[in-house]
Design a protein around this motif. Structure first.
Motif, short mmCIF file in Angstrom:
data_model
loop_
_atom_site.label_atom_id
_atom_site.label_comp_id
_atom_site.label_asym_id
_atom_site.label_seq_id
_atom_site.Cartn_x
_atom_site.Cartn_y
_atom_site.Cartn_z
N GLN A 75 51.35 39.23 44.53
CA GLN A 75 50.00 39.77 44.33
C GLN A 75 50.04 40.84 43.24
O GLN A 75 49.15 40.91 42.39
CB GLN A 75 49.49 40.35 45.65
N ILE A 78 50.90 39.04 39.65
CA ILE A 78 49.84 38.24 39.01
C ILE A 78 48.75 39.14 38.44
O ILE A 78 48.23 38.88 37.35
CB ILE A 78 49.19 37.20 39.96
N SER A 79 48.40 40.21 39.16
CA SER A 79 47.32 41.06 38.63
C SER A 79 47.80 41.80 37.39
O SER A 79 47.05 41.95 36.42
CB SER A 79 46.77 41.99 39.70
N LEU A 80 49.08 42.24 37.40
CA LEU A 80 49.60 42.92 36.20
C LEU A 80 49.64 41.96 35.01
O LEU A 80 49.26 42.34 33.90
CB LEU A 80 51.01 43.48 36.48
N ALA A 82 47.75 39.37 34.54
CA ALA A 82 46.36 39.14 34.11
C ALA A 82 45.87 40.30 33.24
O ALA A 82 45.21 40.09 32.22
CB ALA A 82 45.46 38.95 35.33
N VAL A 92 41.04 35.53 31.37
CA VAL A 92 42.10 35.30 32.34
C VAL A 92 41.61 35.65 33.73
O VAL A 92 40.72 36.49 33.90
CB VAL A 92 43.35 36.16 31.98
N ILE A 93 42.18 34.99 34.74
CA ILE A 93 41.91 35.37 36.13
C ILE A 93 43.18 35.12 36.94
O ILE A 93 43.91 34.16 36.68
CB ILE A 93 40.72 34.58 36.71
N SER A 94 43.47 36.02 37.87
CA SER A 94 44.63 35.82 38.74
C SER A 94 44.18 35.26 40.08
O SER A 94 43.10 35.60 40.58
CB SER A 94 45.38 37.15 38.96
N LEU A 95 44.99 34.38 40.65
CA LEU A 95 44.67 33.79 41.96
C LEU A 95 45.88 33.90 42.88
O LEU A 95 46.99 33.52 42.51
CB LEU A 95 44.29 32.31 41.80
N LEU A 96 45.63 34.38 44.10
CA LEU A 96 46.67 34.35 45.14
C LEU A 96 46.91 32.91 45.55
O LEU A 96 46.11 32.03 45.24
CB LEU A 96 46.20 35.18 46.34
N GLN A 99 43.97 31.49 47.27
CA GLN A 99 42.82 31.34 46.37
C GLN A 99 43.00 30.12 45.46
O GLN A 99 42.02 29.48 45.07
CB GLN A 99 42.65 32.61 45.52
N ALA B 54 49.67 49.60 36.39
CA ALA B 54 48.58 48.96 35.64
C ALA B 54 48.36 49.67 34.31
O ALA B 54 48.23 49.02 33.26
CB ALA B 54 47.31 48.96 36.47
N ILE B 57 50.30 48.89 31.29
CA ILE B 57 50.02 47.60 30.65
C ILE B 57 48.65 47.58 30.00
O ILE B 57 48.47 47.05 28.90
CB ILE B 57 50.16 46.48 31.71
N ARG B 64 38.20 43.58 38.75
CA ARG B 64 38.60 42.55 39.71
C ARG B 64 40.11 42.52 39.85
O ARG B 64 40.65 42.42 40.95
CB ARG B 64 38.11 41.17 39.26
N GLU B 65 40.82 42.59 38.72
CA GLU B 65 42.28 42.52 38.77
C GLU B 65 42.85 43.80 39.39
O GLU B 65 43.87 43.77 40.07
CB GLU B 65 42.85 42.29 37.37
N MET B 66 42.18 44.93 39.14
CA MET B 66 42.63 46.19 39.75
C MET B 66 42.54 46.08 41.28
O MET B 66 43.45 46.52 41.99
CB MET B 66 41.73 47.32 39.24
N GLN B 68 42.61 43.29 43.04
CA GLN B 68 43.65 42.33 43.44
C GLN B 68 45.00 43.06 43.56
O GLN B 68 45.76 42.84 44.50
CB GLN B 68 43.75 41.22 42.37
N LEU B 69 45.26 43.95 42.60
CA LEU B 69 46.51 44.72 42.59
C LEU B 69 46.58 45.69 43.76
O LEU B 69 47.54 45.71 44.53
CB LEU B 69 46.62 45.47 41.26
N ALA B 72 47.29 44.97 47.53
CA ALA B 72 48.68 44.73 47.98
C ALA B 72 49.23 45.94 48.75
O ALA B 72 50.12 45.78 49.58
CB ALA B 72 49.57 44.41 46.78
N GLN B 75 48.50 45.64 52.36
CA GLN B 75 49.20 44.45 52.87
C GLN B 75 50.61 44.83 53.30
O GLN B 75 51.11 44.37 54.32
CB GLN B 75 49.22 43.39 51.76
N ASP B 143 35.23 34.57 47.20
CA ASP B 143 36.60 34.57 47.71
C ASP B 143 37.53 35.43 46.88
O ASP B 143 38.74 35.16 46.80
CB ASP B 143 37.17 33.14 47.79
#
Lengths: 402, 402
Positions: A75, A78-80, A82, A92-96, A99, B54, B57, B64-66, B68-69, B72, B75, B143
């Motif tokens: 997780q 992929i976000s880094l 992206a 670009v888009i990241s997917l788990l 997803q 982040a 980079i 959105r990507e932030m 997603q990051l 985690a 989690q 999603d």
């Protein structure tokens, strides 16, 4: 315009500079007019660090929770990645895993992919997004996260390539391709331009560690063309496919596997069912047996010899000791051995391969303890100390040097 | 038997020892015969570390990507806490925000909870599992993962308590409850046994930083009884609810907020719409204005004074300079100021509160630059250097010392 799946391992995205490097490879491919789906592993040592955190708290945690924990690793990567691709100015888009539609069974820690629901992947590709997918992970029917086990990201990449009918699946590593032997040890080792799935499978099993075996099996099953290449050096790698052009080389590679325990039982009664009882017992405990040899012993008895991984050696011996057919027989377990193998589809039509290998070993005065052959492979068990010398000798005998 | 929601912040689960400590608190509550849902934040500095990764980079990555990051982070903490609870021998399962049914809107980085689908939560509680839920995060209609913004875990906990009709929502922190002033600075500060939602809201806004404001608003809206207490010291904390027993104290607390910029415009034309034009302009840029004062100036003009956060001061000034109604008028921005406030529902029926506060400041020779009052709060803007002395003086005037 092609659809290309690219997979990058943990060392390829270990820090910010490497993530940017991967972003450049990906966007170069996209700029050339291709659709690109990228599969990445967790950064560097992330997975090991997470396992360490878990062990500090619970040495034997529920596997479901372990998967929940480990899935955080990809997780992050992929976000880094992206963000790095966005920084270069590309959509670009990241997917788990879930997803991206990865449905698996519920064997936490070693889940199998059941199917990939490609709606989301296809929708993002249609929007001309570069899609960055978390390798190694999926979701089961209970909406719980699962992981595919070590090396699972290769499998994720091949599975996506198969599901999307991609034109190619590129596996980026820290080596430039598949070599005839370990290039760090054998100076004359050559990079192969092409190799068949079957040859690659034998090489992977034998410890070449370039590609995860399940991924090669899946690539063969769905005819996904693989390329193994370097993320650091932009030169053509090794193509893995069903049929390859014949080259001058009779064999594709020479490998060494030092993770071998050699177990022997001498003087077993020569009755039916002995082998069955022995190997059923080992299978119950999920002990994988590699080479098996049964030979005629003295006085109407038979001898049984087989190899397992070093880790499984002691357990295998204690399981055998429980068997009534073994009762009182001598069991030995040697761990100072290694397996050296030559692999090549070409040897099927060249009967002299085995004798050429044995000749090379004899010239070095190396004693062979056990021999096993398949259609495209010949393996010998020898003393561990002589393994490196054996690989060099056999390699030089088969691979033409410039 | 009750259903209790417990929330632990990042410092409470910062390392393995603290995770085990939280596991003991949770399992003690479970052992006493309660159902327990636990909400946790990311460990210690995890969120900051991920933001740092982040920034290396991409300084301005897609939100959105932030999200997603950052998701985690929890989690990792929920699976570790689940492993710790398992280690103590109790049935447990961890759930990510989306697994726990948190549906949010799509404002990445500051998402609002739309609803909680409680099927999974209820199913796990029915199985007598302790349920560990990732705070701070949810999922939108596409999603995609979202986060609720800083302090969002408090809101997650209250939202679960509301959705499950829990008997109590306990917010564990590193202090023992809500105090009449910052106990590190005011030796006579007293812990409150009870406080109303409205008082807590005023205290939170004023910088007491014990509870996230949105979570208190939500608790008030759904009548969720909150308790603020320490994860390190097992003593009763402070209960936050609609009505509390009258205590001897007229006020609940004295607070200081140093993050204040005081902006003044002198000599504006006395026409309708001036205030509207000024504050509409600021609102467009999402600048939050706190205190507003408008007074009659010289020669039929008016003066406008208001406070914003220090960070927004320069932007607010440059926005004002663009306005035609401001044209040529003198704009000043002072940042060496602080806001000191007293809060208490009791002051509604005690007209002398304001004068008592002003008297305390006068006795210390502290000059008041601006005054603002609400039904349960009196705030003054004073020189920043005098703020700590002002808090002590006002606190001693109102809070009976032992």
């Amino acid at each position: 315009m092609a659809l290309i799946v690219q997979k990058f391992g943990g060392s390829s995205v270990a820090d910010a500079a490497r993530v940017m490097n991967v972003a450049r490879i990906v966007t170069d491919t996209y700029k050339a007019g291709n659709d690109v789906v990228v599969v990445v592993s967790a950064q560097g040592d992330t997975t090991d660090d997470l396992i360490e955190k878990a062990k500090e708290i619970n040495l034997n945690p529920a596997k479901r929770e372990m998967d929940q924990l480990l899935a955080a690793g990809e997780q992050i990567s992929i976000s880094l990645l992206a963000m790095a691709i966005e920084k270069l100015g590309f959509p670009v888009i990241s997917l788990l895993g879930w997803q991206a539609g990865f449905n698996t069974n519920s064997v936490y820690g070693a889940a199998r992919i059941k199917n990939i629901k490609t709606n989301r992947l296809n929708a993002e590709i249609s929007k001309h997004n570069i899609v960055v997918v978390a390798g190694f992970q999926g979701i089961n029917r209970y909406d719980d996260l699962t992981t595919l086990g070590r090396g699972g990201s290769d499998t994720s990449a091949v599975a996506i390539a198969a599901a999307l009918h991609a034109d190619k699946c590129q596996i980026f590593t820290d080596v430039e391709g598949v070599y005839t032997a370990d290039p760090r040890k054998i100076p004359g080792a050559k990079k192969l331009n092409e190799i068949t799935y079957d040859e690659m499978l034998e090489l992977a099993t034998l410890g070449a560690q370039v590609l995860n075996n399940r991924s090669v099996e899946m690539a063969k099953k769905y005819s996904v063309e693989l390329e193994v290449l370097s993320s650091l050096n932009p030169v053509p790698g090794t193509i893995v496919k069903e049929k390859v052009k014949m080259e001058k080389m009779l064999i594709r590679g020479v490998t060494k596997d030092a993770d071998v325990a050699l177990i022997s039982v001498v003087g077993l009664d020569d009755n039916p069912g002995v082998a069955f009882k022995v190997f059923a017992k080992l299978a119950q405990k999920n002990i994988n047996v590699d080479i098996i040899l049964q030979s005629v012993g003295r006085n109407g008895t038979k001898d049984l010899t087989f190899t397992v991984s070093k880790e499984n050696g002691p357990l295998a011996v204690s399981l055998l000791e429980e068997l009534s057919v073994i009762d009182g027989k001598k069991i030995s377990c040697k761990t100072n051995v290694a397996k050296v193998s030559v692999v090549g589809a070409g040897m099927e039509s060249h009967p002299g391969t085995a004798s050429k290998m044995f000749e090379a070993l004899y010239a070095q005065n190396i004693n062979i303890q056990m021999i096993s052959t398949s259609e495209i492979k010949i393996s010998v068990i020898i003393d561990a100390e002589e393994a490196d010398r054996a690989v060099a000798a056999v390699h030089n005998a088969f691979i033409p040097q410039d």
